[in-house]
Design a protein around this motif. Structure first.
Motif, PDB file in Angstrom:
ATOM      1  N   ILE A  47       0.846  -1.206   0.000  1.00 25.26           N
ATOM      2  CA  ILE A  47       0.000   0.000   0.000  1.00 25.26           C
ATOM      3  C   ILE A  47       0.875   1.247   0.000  1.00 25.26           C
ATOM      4  CG2 ILE A  47      -1.557   1.390   1.433  1.00 25.26           C
ATOM      5  CD1 ILE A  47      -3.013  -1.226   2.125  1.00 25.26           C
ATOM      6  N   THR A  50       2.384   1.685  -3.437  1.00 25.34           N
ATOM      7  CA  THR A  50       1.379   2.112  -4.408  1.00 25.34           C
ATOM      8  C   THR A  50       1.069   3.593  -4.256  1.00 25.34           C
ATOM      9  OG1 THR A  50       0.413  -0.100  -4.479  1.00 25.34           O
ATOM     10  CG2 THR A  50      -0.971   1.722  -5.241  1.00 25.34           C
ATOM     11  N   TYR A  51       0.872   4.033  -3.026  1.00 24.16           N
ATOM     12  CA  TYR A  51       0.606   5.455  -2.794  1.00 24.16           C
ATOM     13  C   TYR A  51       1.773   6.301  -3.273  1.00 24.16           C
ATOM     14  CZ  TYR A  51      -3.842   5.335  -0.283  1.00 24.16           C
ATOM     15  OH  TYR A  51      -5.172   5.230   0.049  1.00 24.16           O
ATOM     16  N   GLN A  60      -3.672  10.898   3.073  1.00 19.80           N
ATOM     17  CA  GLN A  60      -4.567   9.817   2.647  1.00 19.80           C
ATOM     18  C   GLN A  60      -3.982   8.454   3.004  1.00 19.80           C
ATOM     19  OE1 GLN A  60      -5.423  10.149  -1.519  1.00 19.80           O
ATOM     20  NE2 GLN A  60      -6.876  11.838  -1.242  1.00 19.80           N
ATOM     21  N   LEU A  61      -2.683   8.318   2.817  1.00 20.60           N
ATOM     22  CA  LEU A  61      -2.012   7.065   3.171  1.00 20.60           C
ATOM     23  C   LEU A  61      -2.113   6.797   4.662  1.00 20.60           C
ATOM     24  CD1 LEU A  61      -0.263   4.599   2.678  1.00 20.60           C
ATOM     25  CD2 LEU A  61       1.741   6.116   2.678  1.00 20.60           C
ATOM     26  N   GLU A  63      -4.371   7.820   6.696  1.00 20.10           N
ATOM     27  CA  GLU A  63      -5.761   7.451   6.992  1.00 20.10           C
ATOM     28  C   GLU A  63      -6.023   5.999   6.595  1.00 20.10           C
ATOM     29  OE1 GLU A  63     -10.253   8.677   5.614  1.00 20.10           O
ATOM     30  OE2 GLU A  63      -8.713  10.236   5.610  1.00 20.10           O
ATOM     31  N   ARG A  64      -5.523   5.604   5.436  1.00 21.66           N
ATOM     32  CA  ARG A  64      -5.707   4.229   4.951  1.00 21.66           C
ATOM     33  C   ARG A  64      -5.060   3.229   5.899  1.00 21.66           C
ATOM     34  NH1 ARG A  64      -8.511   0.516   2.167  1.00 21.66           N
ATOM     35  NH2 ARG A  64      -7.148  -0.903   1.092  1.00 21.66           N
ATOM     36  N   LEU A  65      -3.845   3.520   6.332  1.00 26.08           N
ATOM     37  CA  LEU A  65      -3.135   2.603   7.227  1.00 26.08           C
ATOM     38  C   LEU A  65      -3.784   2.531   8.603  1.00 26.08           C
ATOM     39  CD1 LEU A  65       0.588   3.441   6.342  1.00 26.08           C
ATOM     40  CD2 LEU A  65      -0.739   1.445   5.628  1.00 26.08           C
ATOM     41  N   THR A  66      -4.172   3.682   9.145  1.00 27.45           N
ATOM     42  CA  THR A  66      -4.763   3.672  10.488  1.00 27.45           C
ATOM     43  C   THR A  66      -6.136   3.006  10.485  1.00 27.45           C
ATOM     44  OG1 THR A  66      -5.593   5.920  10.188  1.00 27.45           O
ATOM     45  CG2 THR A  66      -3.486   5.687  11.323  1.00 27.45           C
ATOM     46  N   ASN A  67      -6.917   3.232   9.455  1.00 23.95           N
ATOM     47  CA  ASN A  67      -8.252   2.627   9.404  1.00 23.95           C
ATOM     48  C   ASN A  67      -8.207   1.180   8.919  1.00 23.95           C
ATOM     49  OD1 ASN A  67      -9.438   5.000  10.271  1.00 23.95           O
ATOM     50  ND2 ASN A  67      -9.844   5.730   8.204  1.00 23.95           N
ATOM     51  N   GLY A  68      -7.440   0.920   7.878  1.00 21.43           N
ATOM     52  CA  GLY A  68      -7.411  -0.407   7.274  1.00 21.43           C
ATOM     53  C   GLY A  68      -6.686  -1.453   8.091  1.00 21.43           C
TER      54      GLY A  68
END
Length: 86
Positions: A47, A50-51, A60-61, A63-68
């Motif tokens: 991830i 890719t980002y 955004q990254l 947020e993606r890591l903390t939520n996902g």
């Protein structure tokens, strides 16, 4: 008075088999946990890459890591430092 006959060799075989089962089960569980952790690490790394390739915002990254992956902001930052500069 004991009504059953004690067989030392049979008892040793029983203990050996019981120990093997316990050790085997623990080993399988350890292997499963190791596999899960390896998969999570691989997912996080890909991830981040890719980002970076898509030049998406670091926010955004994060947020993606903390939520996902249920990471804290600090953990997410550490992964970004470890796997790639954005």
């Amino acid at each position: 008075m004991i009504l059953t006959e004690y067989d030392e060799n049979e008892f040793r075989e029983f203990l050996k088999e019981d120990s093997w089962k316990k050790g085997h089960t623990a080993g399988v569980q350890d292997g499963i946990q190791t596999g899960i952790q390896t998969g999570i690490q691989t997912g996080i790394r890909e991830i981040i890459r890719t980002y970076a390739e898509l030049q998406l915002p670091k926010e955004q990254l994060l947020e993606r890591l903390t939520n996902g992956f249920s990471l804290s902001m600090e953990e997410a930052e550490q992964y970004i430092e470890q796997y790639g500069k954005l």
